[in-house]
Design a protein around this motif. Structure first.
Motif, PDB file in Angstrom:
ATOM      1  N   ASN A 162      33.934  31.086  18.320  1.00 50.75           N
ATOM      2  CA  ASN A 162      33.116  31.023  19.539  1.00 50.75           C
ATOM      3  C   ASN A 162      33.836  30.279  20.655  1.00 50.75           C
ATOM      4  N   ALA A 163      34.557  29.223  20.304  1.00 54.10           N
ATOM      5  CA  ALA A 163      35.316  28.473  21.309  1.00 54.10           C
ATOM      6  C   ALA A 163      36.413  29.333  21.911  1.00 54.10           C
ATOM      7  N   GLU A 164      37.073  30.134  21.088  1.00 55.12           N
ATOM      8  CA  GLU A 164      38.122  31.029  21.586  1.00 55.12           C
ATOM      9  C   GLU A 164      37.543  32.077  22.539  1.00 55.12           C
ATOM     10  N   VAL A 165      36.381  32.616  22.171  1.00 55.82           N
ATOM     11  CA  VAL A 165      35.734  33.612  23.021  1.00 55.82           C
ATOM     12  C   VAL A 165      35.321  32.991  24.352  1.00 55.82           C
ATOM     13  N   ALA A 166      34.788  31.763  24.301  1.00 58.66           N
ATOM     14  CA  ALA A 166      34.399  31.067  25.530  1.00 58.66           C
ATOM     15  C   ALA A 166      35.600  30.800  26.421  1.00 58.66           C
ATOM     16  N   ALA A 167      36.710  30.395  25.811  1.00 55.18           N
ATOM     17  CA  ALA A 167      37.937  30.127  26.581  1.00 55.18           C
ATOM     18  C   ALA A 167      38.464  31.405  27.218  1.00 55.18           C
ATOM     19  N   TRP A 168      38.380  32.506  26.490  1.00 57.13           N
ATOM     20  CA  TRP A 168      38.803  33.802  27.030  1.00 57.13           C
ATOM     21  C   TRP A 168      37.975  34.150  28.266  1.00 57.13           C
ATOM     22  N   PHE A 169      36.664  33.954  28.164  1.00 51.41           N
ATOM     23  CA  PHE A 169      35.819  34.289  29.301  1.00 51.41           C
ATOM     24  C   PHE A 169      36.119  33.384  30.492  1.00 51.41           C
ATOM     25  N   ASP A 170      36.358  32.110  30.239  1.00 45.00           N
ATOM     26  CA  ASP A 170      36.691  31.198  31.327  1.00 45.00           C
ATOM     27  C   ASP A 170      37.971  31.637  32.040  1.00 45.00           C
ATOM     28  N   ARG A 171      38.919  32.184  31.276  1.00 45.49           N
ATOM     29  CA  ARG A 171      40.162  32.672  31.905  1.00 45.49           C
ATOM     30  C   ARG A 171      39.877  33.881  32.794  1.00 45.49           C
ATOM     31  N   ILE A 172      38.984  34.771  32.340  1.00 48.26           N
ATOM     32  CA  ILE A 172      38.631  35.922  33.168  1.00 48.26           C
ATOM     33  C   ILE A 172      38.010  35.452  34.485  1.00 48.26           C
ATOM     34  N   VAL A 173      37.069  34.513  34.378  1.00 50.52           N
ATOM     35  CA  VAL A 173      36.375  34.017  35.567  1.00 50.52           C
ATOM     36  C   VAL A 173      37.334  33.268  36.478  1.00 50.52           C
ATOM     37  N   ALA A 174      38.142  32.390  35.905  1.00 48.11           N
ATOM     38  CA  ALA A 174      39.080  31.596  36.709  1.00 48.11           C
ATOM     39  C   ALA A 174      40.058  32.486  37.465  1.00 48.11           C
ATOM     40  N   ALA A 175      40.480  33.585  36.850  1.00 44.12           N
ATOM     41  CA  ALA A 175      41.403  34.506  37.517  1.00 44.12           C
ATOM     42  C   ALA A 175      40.745  35.148  38.736  1.00 44.12           C
ATOM     43  N   GLN A 176      39.468  35.490  38.622  1.00 45.69           N
ATOM     44  CA  GLN A 176      38.772  36.083  39.756  1.00 45.69           C
ATOM     45  C   GLN A 176      38.513  35.064  40.863  1.00 45.69           C
ATOM     46  N   VAL A 177      38.216  33.826  40.481  1.00 43.65           N
ATOM     47  CA  VAL A 177      38.053  32.764  41.478  1.00 43.65           C
ATOM     48  C   VAL A 177      39.360  32.547  42.226  1.00 43.65           C
ATOM     49  N   ALA A 178      40.472  32.505  41.493  1.00 40.15           N
ATOM     50  CA  ALA A 178      41.778  32.315  42.129  1.00 40.15           C
ATOM     51  C   ALA A 178      42.093  33.467  43.078  1.00 40.15           C
ATOM     52  N   ALA A 179      41.774  34.694  42.673  1.00 41.77           N
ATOM     53  CA  ALA A 179      42.041  35.845  43.530  1.00 41.77           C
ATOM     54  C   ALA A 179      41.234  35.764  44.818  1.00 41.77           C
ATOM     55  N   HIS A 180      39.991  35.300  44.726  1.00 42.90           N
ATOM     56  CA  HIS A 180      39.169  35.156  45.926  1.00 42.90           C
ATOM     57  C   HIS A 180      39.692  34.035  46.814  1.00 42.90           C
ATOM     58  N   ARG A 181      40.176  32.965  46.199  1.00 37.25           N
ATOM     59  CA  ARG A 181      40.719  31.854  46.994  1.00 37.25           C
ATOM     60  C   ARG A 181      42.005  32.266  47.719  1.00 37.25           C
ATOM     61  N   ASP A 182      42.740  33.201  47.145  1.00 36.25           N
ATOM     62  CA  ASP A 182      44.007  33.621  47.742  1.00 36.25           C
ATOM     63  C   ASP A 182      43.831  34.481  48.976  1.00 36.25           C
ATOM     64  N   MET A 183      42.597  34.956  49.203  1.00 36.66           N
ATOM     65  CA  MET A 183      42.349  35.739  50.408  1.00 36.66           C
ATOM     66  C   MET A 183      42.377  34.819  51.625  1.00 36.66           C
ATOM     67  N   ALA A 184      42.416  35.401  52.790  1.00 38.41           N
ATOM     68  CA  ALA A 184      42.489  34.603  54.017  1.00 38.41           C
ATOM     69  C   ALA A 184      41.315  33.636  54.091  1.00 38.41           C
ATOM     70  N   PRO A 185      41.539  32.405  54.573  1.00 37.68           N
ATOM     71  CA  PRO A 185      40.451  31.430  54.700  1.00 37.68           C
ATOM     72  C   PRO A 185      39.274  32.006  55.486  1.00 37.68           C
ATOM     73  N   TYR A 186      38.094  31.643  55.046  1.00 34.33           N
ATOM     74  CA  TYR A 186      36.861  32.187  55.617  1.00 34.33           C
ATOM     75  C   TYR A 186      36.816  32.003  57.134  1.00 34.33           C
ATOM     76  N   GLU A 187      37.187  30.809  57.586  1.00 34.50           N
ATOM     77  CA  GLU A 187      37.053  30.516  59.016  1.00 34.50           C
ATOM     78  C   GLU A 187      38.062  31.286  59.861  1.00 34.50           C
TER      79      GLU A 187
END
Length: 361
Positions: free
Chosen positions: A130-155
Motif C-alpha cells: 500500500n505504501a508503494e502504491v501511495a508513493a506511485w500516486f504521489d509521483r503522478i500528482v507531483a509530476a502534474q503539479v510541476a508541469a503546471h508550475r513550469d507554465m508561464a507565471p499567472y500574472e
C-alpha cells in the motif's frame, strides 16, 4: 493496537460525524488535507477545497462532463458483453477527472494502471504494498503539479491565456496568508483524484447494476434523462437511492478524544479508533423502509456523509454520475445483464462491483 469500534446504527453514525470535538479525524499519521484535520485548521483548508467545487464551478463543468460521457458511451460496442465498471465507469472517471484538473490525456493510461494496483493492494492488506502504491500516486500528482508550475507565471498571462483548470486554481490559493506547500497541494490532489476515480467507477457500477436488473426503473430514468436538466432533482434522487442501498463508500475513521456514550447507549473509551460504517447506517431498518423510495429516504441518506466533514464534492459527484448515466440511457433502448456471465463484487475493504457484465441494446 486497540481494535476499532464500528458504529453501525444510523443515529450513532450521524452523532459521531457531527461531533468533531469528541470524534477526531486525526486518525492517521499521514497528511490528509483536509480530511485528516480538525477545528480551525480543517475549516481553513476546507474553504480552499470548497472554492473549487462551488455550484457555479460545477455548472461550468457540466457541458464538459456531458461531452465526455457521450464520447465514452459512443465508443462502447452494442449487442455484446461489456464491463460496466472497467469499460464505462473507469474510462469516464479518469477522462473527466483529467479534463477537470487540466491533466493531459497521456496520463489516463497510467491512472487506470494505478487504479488496478490500488485495488489489488487494498485487497492484500499489505502495508508495504500500500505504501508503494501511495508513493506511485504521489509521483503522478507531483509530476502534474510541476508541469503546471513550469507554465508561464499567472500574472504574466492575459485573461484569455490563463488556464481555468482546477490544478492551476489550486496553485493560486492561499491559506493563513501564505501559498500552499507542495505537500499540501499533493495531498489535496491525491484526495480528489485517488478518492474520486475508484469511487466514481464503483458508483457507475452500482447504478447500472440496479437499472439492468430492474427494467421498470431503467425506463423511468431513461425518460427523465431525456428531460434533463428540468428533471435533475428526481434523477439525482434515484441515483442517491441506488447508492444508499449499495453504498460504495464503506466507512471513515475517527478517534475519540474523550469517553463517549453514543445515542444508542454504546460506551467508547477515550483514544479509541472508531469506524463510521456508512454502509450499515444507510440500511438501518429503524430509519429506512424496505421499499425503493428515492424521495422518502433522501433526507437520511448518508452516502456523502454528514457534519463538518460531509463530502465537499457531492455536487460534482452527482454531476459526473448524472452525465454518464444519462449518456448511457439516451444512447440505448435497453441495458441488460450479460447472459451466462456473473457480476463480481469487490472484496473488502472495498465495496460495489469489480466487474459488471452487461449488454447494450
Amino acid at each position: 493496537m486497540t481494535e476499532p469500534v464500528a458504529l453501525t446504527r444510523h443515529r450513532d453514525v450521524v452523532a459521531a460525524a457531527q461531533d468533531a470535538a469528541a470524534f477526531s479525524s486525526r486518525a492517521s499519521h499521514h497528511l490528509h488535507v483536509p480530511n485528516g484535520m480538525d477545528g480551525a485548521e480543517h475549516r481553513a483548508f476546507r474553504e480552499i477545497v470548497e472554492r473549487q467545487m462551488t455550484p457555479q464551478v460545477v455548472a461550468g463543468l457540466e457541458p464538459m462532463l456531458q461531452r465526455t460521457a457521450q464520447e465514452v458511451v459512443a465508443a462502447l460496442p452494442r449487442h455484446q458483453p461489456i464491463d460496466a465498471v472497467g469499460d464505462l465507469g473507469e474510462v469516464f472517471a479518469v477522462r473527466a477527472q483529467c479534463r477537470w484538473l487540466g491533466w493531459p490525456a497521456a496520463v489516463e493510461g497510467e491512472l487506470r494502471d494505478w487504479m488496478a494496483e490500488n485495488y489489488a493492494a487494498a485487497r492484500a492488506a499489505d502495508s508495504a504494498r500500500n505504501a508503494e502504491v501511495a508513493a506511485w500516486f504521489d509521483r503522478i500528482v507531483a509530476a502534474q503539479v510541476a508541469a503546471h508550475r513550469d507554465m508561464a507565471p499567472y500574472e504574466q498571462q492575459t485573461a484569455a491565456e490563463r488556464p481555468v483548470d482546477a490544478t492551476h486554481r489550486l496553485l493560486e490559493e492561499r491559506v493563513h496568508g501564505r501559498p500552499l506547500t507542495e505537500e499540501e497541494i499533493v495531498s489535496i490532489l491525491r484526495n480528489w483524484t485517488a478518492g474520486d476515480l475508484g469511487s466514481l467507477a464503483r458508483c457507475v457500477g452500482v447504478v447500472v447494476h440496479r437499472l439492468a436488473e430492474r427494467p421498470r426503473w431503467q425506463q423511468r430514468l431513461r425518460m427523465l434523462a431525456r428531460e434533463l436538466p428540468a428533471q435533475s432533482d428526481e434523477f439525482d434522487a434515484i441515483l442517491g437511492e441506488c447508492l444508499r442501498l449499495d453504498d460504495p463508500f464503506v466507512a471513515n475513521k475517527r478517534v475519540t478524544t474523550c469517553p463517549v456514550t453514543t445515542p444508542s447507549g454504546q460506551f467508547i473509551a477515550e483514544d479509541t479508533p472508531v469506524l463510521l460504517d456508512w454502509t450499515a447506517a444507510n440500511r438501518d431498518p429503524d430509519v429506512f423502509s424496505p421499499a425503493f423510495d428515492p424521495h422518502g429516504h433522501a433526507a437520511h441518506n448518508l452516502v456523502f456523509g454528514t457534519g463538518p466533514h460531509v463530502c465537499p464534492g457531492r455536487d460534482l459527484s452527482y454531476a459526473e454520475l448524472r452525465a454518464v448515466t444519462a449518456a448511457l440511457l439516451t444512447a440505448t433502448a435497453l441495458i441488460s445483464p450479460a447472459e451466462g456471465r456473473q457480476p463480481v463484487r469487490h472484496e473488502p475493504p472495498l465495496a460495489g462491483w469489480a466487474q459488471l457484465p452487461i449488454v447494450l441494446g
